[in-house]
Design a protein around this motif. Structure first.
Motif, PDB file in Angstrom:
ATOM      1  N   ASP A  92       0.795  -1.235   0.000  1.00 45.35           N
ATOM      2  CA  ASP A  92       0.000   0.000   0.000  1.00 45.35           C
ATOM      3  C   ASP A  92       0.826   1.283   0.000  1.00 45.35           C
ATOM      4  OD1 ASP A  92      -2.330  -1.427  -0.124  1.00 45.35           O
ATOM      5  OD2 ASP A  92      -2.644  -1.418   2.046  1.00 45.35           O
ATOM      6  N   GLU A  93       2.043   1.238  -0.484  1.00 43.66           N
ATOM      7  CA  GLU A  93       2.766   2.497  -0.694  1.00 43.66           C
ATOM      8  C   GLU A  93       1.954   3.312  -1.705  1.00 43.66           C
ATOM      9  OE1 GLU A  93       6.912   1.973  -1.343  1.00 43.66           O
ATOM     10  OE2 GLU A  93       7.263   4.054  -1.944  1.00 43.66           O
ATOM     11  N   GLU A  94       1.601   4.539  -1.326  1.00 43.15           N
ATOM     12  CA  GLU A  94       0.620   5.274  -2.149  1.00 43.15           C
ATOM     13  C   GLU A  94       1.107   5.573  -3.561  1.00 43.15           C
ATOM     14  OE1 GLU A  94      -1.854   8.394  -0.158  1.00 43.15           O
ATOM     15  OE2 GLU A  94      -0.807   7.660   1.614  1.00 43.15           O
ATOM     16  N   THR A  95       2.418   5.574  -3.750  1.00 39.34           N
ATOM     17  CA  THR A  95       2.960   5.761  -5.096  1.00 39.34           C
ATOM     18  C   THR A  95       2.385   4.744  -6.081  1.00 39.34           C
ATOM     19  OG1 THR A  95       4.994   6.523  -4.039  1.00 39.34           O
ATOM     20  CG2 THR A  95       5.136   5.981  -6.375  1.00 39.34           C
ATOM     21  N   TYR A  96       2.049   3.569  -5.569  1.00 39.28           N
ATOM     22  CA  TYR A  96       1.691   2.471  -6.476  1.00 39.28           C
ATOM     23  C   TYR A  96       0.203   2.128  -6.498  1.00 39.28           C
ATOM     24  CZ  TYR A  96       6.662   2.390  -6.263  1.00 39.28           C
ATOM     25  OH  TYR A  96       7.958   2.789  -6.309  1.00 39.28           O
ATOM     26  N   ILE A  97      -0.593   2.868  -5.738  1.00 42.94           N
ATOM     27  CA  ILE A  97      -2.043   2.661  -5.832  1.00 42.94           C
ATOM     28  C   ILE A  97      -2.672   3.983  -6.292  1.00 42.94           C
ATOM     29  CG2 ILE A  97      -2.156   0.799  -4.145  1.00 42.94           C
ATOM     30  CD1 ILE A  97      -2.828   2.771  -2.000  1.00 42.94           C
ATOM     31  N   GLN A  98      -3.912   3.964  -6.715  1.00 42.27           N
ATOM     32  CA  GLN A  98      -4.574   5.238  -7.031  1.00 42.27           C
ATOM     33  C   GLN A  98      -6.038   5.127  -6.641  1.00 42.27           C
ATOM     34  OE1 GLN A  98      -3.460   3.202  -9.421  1.00 42.27           O
ATOM     35  NE2 GLN A  98      -4.806   3.190 -11.177  1.00 42.27           N
ATOM     36  N   ASN A  99      -6.293   5.375  -5.359  1.00 43.29           N
ATOM     37  CA  ASN A  99      -7.647   5.172  -4.867  1.00 43.29           C
ATOM     38  C   ASN A  99      -8.598   6.314  -5.193  1.00 43.29           C
ATOM     39  OD1 ASN A  99      -6.640   7.022  -3.105  1.00 43.29           O
ATOM     40  ND2 ASN A  99      -6.281   5.545  -1.463  1.00 43.29           N
ATOM     41  N   GLY A 100      -8.047   7.413  -5.740  1.00 45.28           N
ATOM     42  CA  GLY A 100      -8.904   8.548  -6.101  1.00 45.28           C
ATOM     43  C   GLY A 100      -9.889   8.242  -7.206  1.00 45.28           C
ATOM     44  N   VAL A 101      -9.651   7.170  -7.945  1.00 44.87           N
ATOM     45  CA  VAL A 101     -10.493   6.914  -9.112  1.00 44.87           C
ATOM     46  C   VAL A 101     -11.775   6.151  -8.774  1.00 44.87           C
ATOM     47  CG1 VAL A 101      -8.473   6.913 -10.611  1.00 44.87           C
ATOM     48  CG2 VAL A 101      -9.354   4.751  -9.749  1.00 44.87           C
ATOM     49  N   GLU A 102     -11.897   5.682  -7.532  1.00 47.14           N
ATOM     50  CA  GLU A 102     -13.074   4.863  -7.217  1.00 47.14           C
ATOM     51  C   GLU A 102     -14.376   5.678  -7.249  1.00 47.14           C
ATOM     52  OE1 GLU A 102     -12.913   1.675  -7.327  1.00 47.14           O
ATOM     53  OE2 GLU A 102     -10.762   1.948  -7.650  1.00 47.14           O
ATOM     54  N   GLY A 103     -14.281   6.957  -6.847  1.00 45.22           N
ATOM     55  CA  GLY A 103     -15.492   7.777  -6.739  1.00 45.22           C
ATOM     56  C   GLY A 103     -16.261   7.886  -8.041  1.00 45.22           C
ATOM     57  N   TYR A 104     -15.559   8.233  -9.124  1.00 44.62           N
ATOM     58  CA  TYR A 104     -16.300   8.416 -10.379  1.00 44.62           C
ATOM     59  C   TYR A 104     -16.832   7.088 -10.892  1.00 44.62           C
ATOM     60  CZ  TYR A 104     -12.924   6.550 -13.764  1.00 44.62           C
ATOM     61  OH  TYR A 104     -12.133   5.714 -14.496  1.00 44.62           O
ATOM     62  N   LYS A 105     -16.118   5.991 -10.602  1.00 48.79           N
ATOM     63  CA  LYS A 105     -16.583   4.685 -11.098  1.00 48.79           C
ATOM     64  C   LYS A 105     -17.914   4.303 -10.448  1.00 48.79           C
ATOM     65  CE  LYS A 105     -12.087   2.768 -12.312  1.00 48.79           C
ATOM     66  NZ  LYS A 105     -11.021   1.801 -11.954  1.00 48.79           N
ATOM     67  N   ILE A 106     -17.998   4.524  -9.137  1.00 39.57           N
ATOM     68  CA  ILE A 106     -19.248   4.217  -8.422  1.00 39.57           C
ATOM     69  C   ILE A 106     -20.388   5.073  -8.963  1.00 39.57           C
ATOM     70  CG2 ILE A 106     -20.379   4.424  -6.163  1.00 39.57           C
ATOM     71  CD1 ILE A 106     -17.479   3.805  -4.993  1.00 39.57           C
ATOM     72  N   ARG A 107     -20.114   6.380  -9.136  1.00 36.25           N
ATOM     73  CA  ARG A 107     -21.186   7.276  -9.614  1.00 36.25           C
ATOM     74  C   ARG A 107     -21.565   6.976 -11.061  1.00 36.25           C
ATOM     75  NH1 ARG A 107     -22.092  11.757  -6.171  1.00 36.25           N
ATOM     76  NH2 ARG A 107     -20.673  11.706  -4.388  1.00 36.25           N
ATOM     77  N   MET A 108     -20.601   6.574 -11.880  1.00 31.95           N
ATOM     78  CA  MET A 108     -20.936   6.192 -13.257  1.00 31.95           C
ATOM     79  C   MET A 108     -21.902   5.013 -13.248  1.00 31.95           C
ATOM     80  SD  MET A 108     -18.446   4.831 -16.346  1.00 31.95           S
ATOM     81  CE  MET A 108     -17.883   3.348 -15.531  1.00 31.95           C
ATOM     82  N   ARG A 109     -21.616   3.992 -12.443  1.00 32.55           N
ATOM     83  CA  ARG A 109     -22.495   2.814 -12.381  1.00 32.55           C
ATOM     84  C   ARG A 109     -23.877   3.207 -11.883  1.00 32.55           C
ATOM     85  NH1 ARG A 109     -17.949   0.019  -9.781  1.00 32.55           N
ATOM     86  NH2 ARG A 109     -16.592  -0.558 -11.502  1.00 32.55           N
ATOM     87  N   ASP A 110     -23.913   4.103 -10.888  1.00 26.31           N
ATOM     88  CA  ASP A 110     -25.218   4.578 -10.400  1.00 26.31           C
ATOM     89  C   ASP A 110     -26.004   5.237 -11.522  1.00 26.31           C
ATOM     90  OD1 ASP A 110     -24.571   3.635  -7.941  1.00 26.31           O
ATOM     91  OD2 ASP A 110     -24.107   5.599  -7.057  1.00 26.31           O
ATOM     92  N   ASN A 111     -25.309   6.021 -12.343  1.00 25.67           N
ATOM     93  CA  ASN A 111     -25.991   6.709 -13.443  1.00 25.67           C
ATOM     94  C   ASN A 111     -26.503   5.728 -14.490  1.00 25.67           C
ATOM     95  OD1 ASN A 111     -26.092   9.634 -13.107  1.00 25.67           O
ATOM     96  ND2 ASN A 111     -23.873   9.493 -12.908  1.00 25.67           N
ATOM     97  N   ILE A 112     -25.811   4.608 -14.671  1.00 25.73           N
ATOM     98  CA  ILE A 112     -26.285   3.613 -15.640  1.00 25.73           C
ATOM     99  C   ILE A 112     -27.506   2.875 -15.086  1.00 25.73           C
ATOM    100  CG2 ILE A 112     -25.698   1.380 -16.704  1.00 25.73           C
ATOM    101  CD1 ILE A 112     -22.851   2.538 -17.063  1.00 25.73           C
ATOM    102  N   LYS A 113     -27.467   2.587 -13.807  1.00 27.93           N
ATOM    103  CA  LYS A 113     -28.585   1.831 -13.204  1.00 27.93           C
ATOM    104  C   LYS A 113     -29.859   2.655 -13.161  1.00 27.93           C
ATOM    105  CE  LYS A 113     -25.541  -0.965 -10.315  1.00 27.93           C
ATOM    106  NZ  LYS A 113     -24.799  -0.692  -9.073  1.00 27.93           N
ATOM    107  N   LYS A 114     -29.729   3.988 -13.174  1.00 26.66           N
ATOM    108  CA  LYS A 114     -30.926   4.861 -13.080  1.00 26.66           C
ATOM    109  C   LYS A 114     -31.927   4.569 -14.186  1.00 26.66           C
ATOM    110  CE  LYS A 114     -29.045   8.810 -10.615  1.00 26.66           C
ATOM    111  NZ  LYS A 114     -28.251  10.020 -10.794  1.00 26.66           N
TER     112      LYS A 114
END
Lengths: 473, 473
Positions: free
Chosen positions: B451-473
């Motif tokens: 979990d050295e932050e250089t090698y992960i990118q957790n900032g991208v999860e937010g838009y992915k969740i909201r994109m899926r929500d928008n498709i399910k609508k």
């Protein structure tokens, strides 16, 4: 449909910057915008010569007066395009900066994305393959181009279009001369010169000297800087050459879109005017919210619009120690690239999305595609619906994390809409320049007719002088 | 020649940032760099499994141990490449982000700049034309690709390479499924899957399910994030497919360069080590000189290296509210675009130039080219000399205006040097991450193995969740 239906600014995430600004500053900002709007209207009423002096003649690209030496009609451009289509299998545009990006951007946005493969395979006929060069001294790509054309025996069916307002841009001139040398002694007859129609231009001088005649000479009109020139012959010739039906119709569509934005810019009140509202957003982000960068995020497939906007914006309004940096990307490609830094990095960014409302395509994921888990929701979905959901999800996420965000939508990816869109972005830069007082003399504070800093870029002289010194050494 | 001759950091304009920092801070910075250097050495000594846990297995791309499930030899990759060359006229790489940019960047830097035109015209034979897709939902380019392949009757001679470590990246999966549907029921036999070799990957699941077999399945090794994967099969397969002579030789050249930087990174003391010195420059610029952007300025012809570096840097070290923005451009193209903003805009930028010392070409401007005035000095000059003078002039101008500037030179544009260069840039990011303490838990301050932050990118999860929500609508 009218302009306000066509161009809609969804600004629900812009409050983040306005909330940071005191209300009396916002009141002042809005009264400034009204003055700027009135000034632009008045300047337009004073006519073309005045716009030339102000380096704002680009606002009249669609209607250069017929008595002006820079006038060239749609019919004339279409005629030159027709002779290129008849004579050439290859058209090479030779330019750098604004003399290059206008045509590149239009080609990328409006032509077949596999244009050259289709032409070389004989599946698009009567239209030449398209290449660009002249934007570097590095011999790598120019060597590759010459090798490719020679190997395919195409050099004698190649037309080059050298685009340089002054004719003295070194990168362009050198590539042009090397291509000319390869073509042979009659190179001028297979070269279009797109340049300033004045003895200051080396290309114009060559034509006057009379050792040969260019196939055609087209104007980069006075008062139209390279970065504001896409709707001049700089962009129009390529558009006409690559039209899949009638070149005149395509050029008329282009001017229809350009005209629509022109009229809206002059007559639509700032509070309803997307050009003014985007400039307002950028100015508030910079001055009161201390943002240092704008993420320019066209959320549709393109490869060049960001490069074009970087040049437009950074040469124009990064002046006097101010001006946002532009981080250009494309959605959703950029979601897998710089997005992590927008939400996890320094909070120094505002975001502008651009999106067509209609993708003009119903391509869908097969209902029975072997997708599992989180991907199952995509089965049977059109790509257009996925794209729209992706944009909305991204914008909502940014706003929830307090990243100032605005979204400009336009009808679709067609000639008229793209011309309207690009003109609108130039107007944004024009308004932003006035908000930064770049039309005022920095010492006296007095208004200037010429030398508005938005339209000049004197920062580039330093490296040019030092480069020449290094060559002379 | 050895590494320190090959990679030279001309840092004469870096004092501008160091002068702003107190000397005891610089002393601390240098002792930090020594600790980081020792740590990286120790971690390497602990072997491959340890590097996998730390998500640093990319440092061993050239020597994955044979007993590891991710091991694939140069011979095996060359063999798959040979069957693609034998069977296919078209290779389409389907990926986004790091699963796309590695191969794109290598293709752009190391293959013929007019590769497809040469292949379609029959002037390069035995090597397929190359396309990329899967990096958007916008149907525009995918529709164009399918139309082009169908019109040319090439769909049954097309091989696709779906690159996705998880197999769950939506953009890639959708484009892959639409291409598969177009190819027909035997699509798996004409598809290479480049993916994680574990049941977590949907592509791996498909292979295990046994309804069909992929033409080949290649690993994105554990502990190798997409943005660090160019020297894994992600980049190597394309390089092998497009080798103009023997694929094995080309892959060996690639690993030779990669190995050279790897060894230098571990053994060359920080004060002589370009990776450490560049990270030091960036860190001082950011922390003490309050710069917010790095202009990444490869001064040679390329179209993709900047995109690759933006992804590498911004997903890795824009974390915890810090991290420079990357303004990617190319020299001298960028001199006619964002340069005015560097010297006239906000003074918030540092600049890193990259340049080959040898352009490998003697193409020159004709002695009798009709150049006048300020252009006369270019008559007879090689383009390589003009390019070098242009870089020097630009660097000197920046430094004279107090813009912090460093220039990294490398031998030339060949497979070995480019692999060495790109590996060096990944090492810069690794060091910068440690300088930002991204290996430490932000609450406890304790070291973490994973979990050295250089090698992960957790900032991208937010838009992915909201994109899926928008498709399910």
């Amino acid at each position: 449909m009218n302009f306000t239906d066509d161009f809609q600014l969804d600004a629900f995430g812009t409050n983040i910057v306005y909330d940071a600004a005191p209300s009396d500053w916002l009141t002042l900002l809005d009264s400034n915008l009204k003055v700027i709007h009135q000034d632009f209207y008045n300047e337009d009423q004073e006519g073309y010569s005045n716009l030339v002096k102000r380096l704002r003649a680009w606002t009249w690209c669609h209607k250069v007066p017929k008595d002006h030496r820079d006038y060239v009609s749609i019919d004339q451009i279409a005629e030159i395009a027709a002779s290129i289509r008849a004579e050439a299998k290859v058209l090479v545009t030779v330019g750098i900066g604004g003399s290059d990006l206008g045509a590149r951007t239009l080609h990328d946005l409006l032509n077949h994305p596999y244009h050259n493969e289709m032409v070389v395979a004989g599946k698009i006929t009567g239209i030449p393959e398209i290449h660009f060069t002249g934007d570097t001294f590095d011999p790598f790509r120019l060597r590759g181009l010459l090798t490719m054309l020679k190997t395919r025996n195409l050099l004698d069916q190649t037309v080059i279009n050298i685009v340089s307002k002054s004719g003295t841009t070194a990168e362009t001139a050198l590539a042009g001369m090397i291509l000319a040398d390869a073509i042979g002694s009659d190179w001028m007859s297979r070269t279009v010169a797109t340049t300033g129609l004045s003895p200051k231009s080396l290309l114009y001088q060559l034509q006057e000297k009379g050792d040969g005649k260019f196939m055609a000479i087209l104007p980069v009109p006075d008062g139209v800087g390279g970065r504001f020139s896409f709707a001049s012959p700089v962009g129009l010739l390529l558009l006409a050459v690559t039209a899949d039906s009638d070149p005149q119709t395509r050029l008329r569509d282009a001017f229809e879109g350009y005209t629509k934005t022109h009229e809206a810019f002059l007559t639509l009140a700032p509070e309803k005017n997307p050009a003014y509202q985007i400039a307002r957003f950028l100015h508030a982000a910079e001055v009161f919210c201390r943002k240092s960068a704008l993420v320019f995020y066209p959320y549709f497939d393109n490869k060049k619009l960001g490069d074009w906007f970087v040049q437009l914006y950074e040469e124009s309004v990064q002046e006097r120690g101010s001006g946002l940096n532009i981080l250009a990307t494309t959605g959703p490609t950029g979601n897998h690239s710089l997005l992590n830094g927008i939400v996890n990095g320094a909070r120094d960014k505002a975001v502008l999305f651009l999106t067509p409302r209609d993708f003009g395509d119903v391509m869908a994921v097969p209902e029975d595609a072997p997708l599992e888990g989180s991907l199952k929701i995509f089965q049977g979905l059109t790509l257009a619906a996925a794209q729209t959901a992706s944009l909305r999800g991204t914008a909502e996420d940014f706003i929830s994390r307090m990243v100032p965000t605005a979204t400009l939508s336009f009808p679709k990816r067609d000639t008229s809409s793209i011309f309207a869109l690009m003109r609108l972005l130039m107007d944004v830069v024009a308004v932003k320049g006035r908000l930064q007082s770049l039309h005022l003399d920095p010492i006296s504070g007095k208004r200037r007719i010429a030398d508005e800093e938005t339209y000049i870029q004197n920062g580039v002289e330093g490296y040019k002088i030092r480069m020449r010194d290094n060559i002379k050494k």
